[in-house]
Design a protein around this motif. Sequence first.
Motif, PDB file in Angstrom:
ATOM      1  N   VAL A 169      18.143  10.970  69.739  1.00 17.30           N
ATOM      2  CA  VAL A 169      18.699  11.699  70.877  1.00 17.30           C
ATOM      3  C   VAL A 169      17.642  11.849  71.971  1.00 17.30           C
ATOM      4  O   VAL A 169      17.913  11.631  73.162  1.00 17.30           O
ATOM      5  N   ARG A 170      16.420  12.203  71.566  1.00 14.92           N
ATOM      6  CA  ARG A 170      15.344  12.379  72.538  1.00 14.92           C
ATOM      7  C   ARG A 170      15.038  11.069  73.251  1.00 14.92           C
ATOM      8  O   ARG A 170      14.886  11.037  74.484  1.00 14.92           O
ATOM      9  N   ALA A 171      14.981   9.978  72.512  1.00 18.28           N
ATOM     10  CA  ALA A 171      14.641   8.683  73.103  1.00 18.28           C
ATOM     11  C   ALA A 171      15.705   8.235  74.099  1.00 18.28           C
ATOM     12  O   ALA A 171      15.386   7.765  75.210  1.00 18.28           O
ATOM     13  N   VAL A 172      16.968   8.373  73.730  1.00 19.10           N
ATOM     14  CA  VAL A 172      18.047   7.939  74.613  1.00 19.10           C
ATOM     15  C   VAL A 172      18.114   8.807  75.870  1.00 19.10           C
ATOM     16  O   VAL A 172      18.301   8.306  76.979  1.00 19.10           O
ATOM     17  N   LEU A 173      17.923  10.106  75.717  1.00 16.43           N
ATOM     18  CA  LEU A 173      17.969  10.987  76.877  1.00 16.43           C
ATOM     19  C   LEU A 173      16.815  10.688  77.831  1.00 16.43           C
ATOM     20  O   LEU A 173      17.005  10.646  79.058  1.00 16.43           O
TER      21      LEU A 173
END
Length: 236
Positions: free
Chosen positions: A219-223
């Motif tokens: 989630v952190r990487a995509v955001l």
Amino acid sequence: MNATQQIPLALEPRPALGREDFLVAPCNAVAAGWIDAWPDWPVPLVTLVGPAGSGKTHLAQVWRARSGAAELDPATGDAADLTEALGEAHAAVVDDAERLAGQPAGERGLFHLYNLMRERSGHLLLTARHPPSRWSITLPDLRSRLESGAVAALGEPDDALMGALLVKLFADRQLRPGAGAIDYLLLRMERSHAAACRLVARLDQRALAERRELRLPLVRAVLEETEREDASAERS
């Protein structure tokens, strides 16, 4: 391509569009109230107004299923074509009606459709980004009729609705985000329905391509990727 990756198919899941799936909050309660109040509308025309992804189409589809409304594009034919397309229906929906403003054929078609609904004691539901009073309409009779109808506005979501929206979007795709993922998104993502739809779609694609669960690292990487791309687009 890494052996652990797979190419996701370009198939969008069908969203849940029932009335029970529409999340009511202060920012959209008036619009939902109009849909729930049908057929006891005091006017023949209601226009749902709000930004992209605010729920206008969802409510329009709820009303269409309830009323048996025909979904029409008034710009695609003359009066006879519209009458034939309407059939015996006493209700009609026009999505993104604002695009018809300034188009002679579109304005004439919408004017004819409005009059047909009045003759049948029926109802017309429009969706748009802005209220009819702000449309660049050139046909005076159409302007007066549109402005005599009711306008129900939908706003951007608050914290509670945004969280519920994310839960619904993940559920529509049969996804189960890990602990803390939604709270992380709520603190950092763009606060709009449209942004939530784009982000959940991207998370779905990445999780499928990399065969990973929707936990905080993904989630952190995509955001972060999304934020970089948005910033780059604004600079260009």
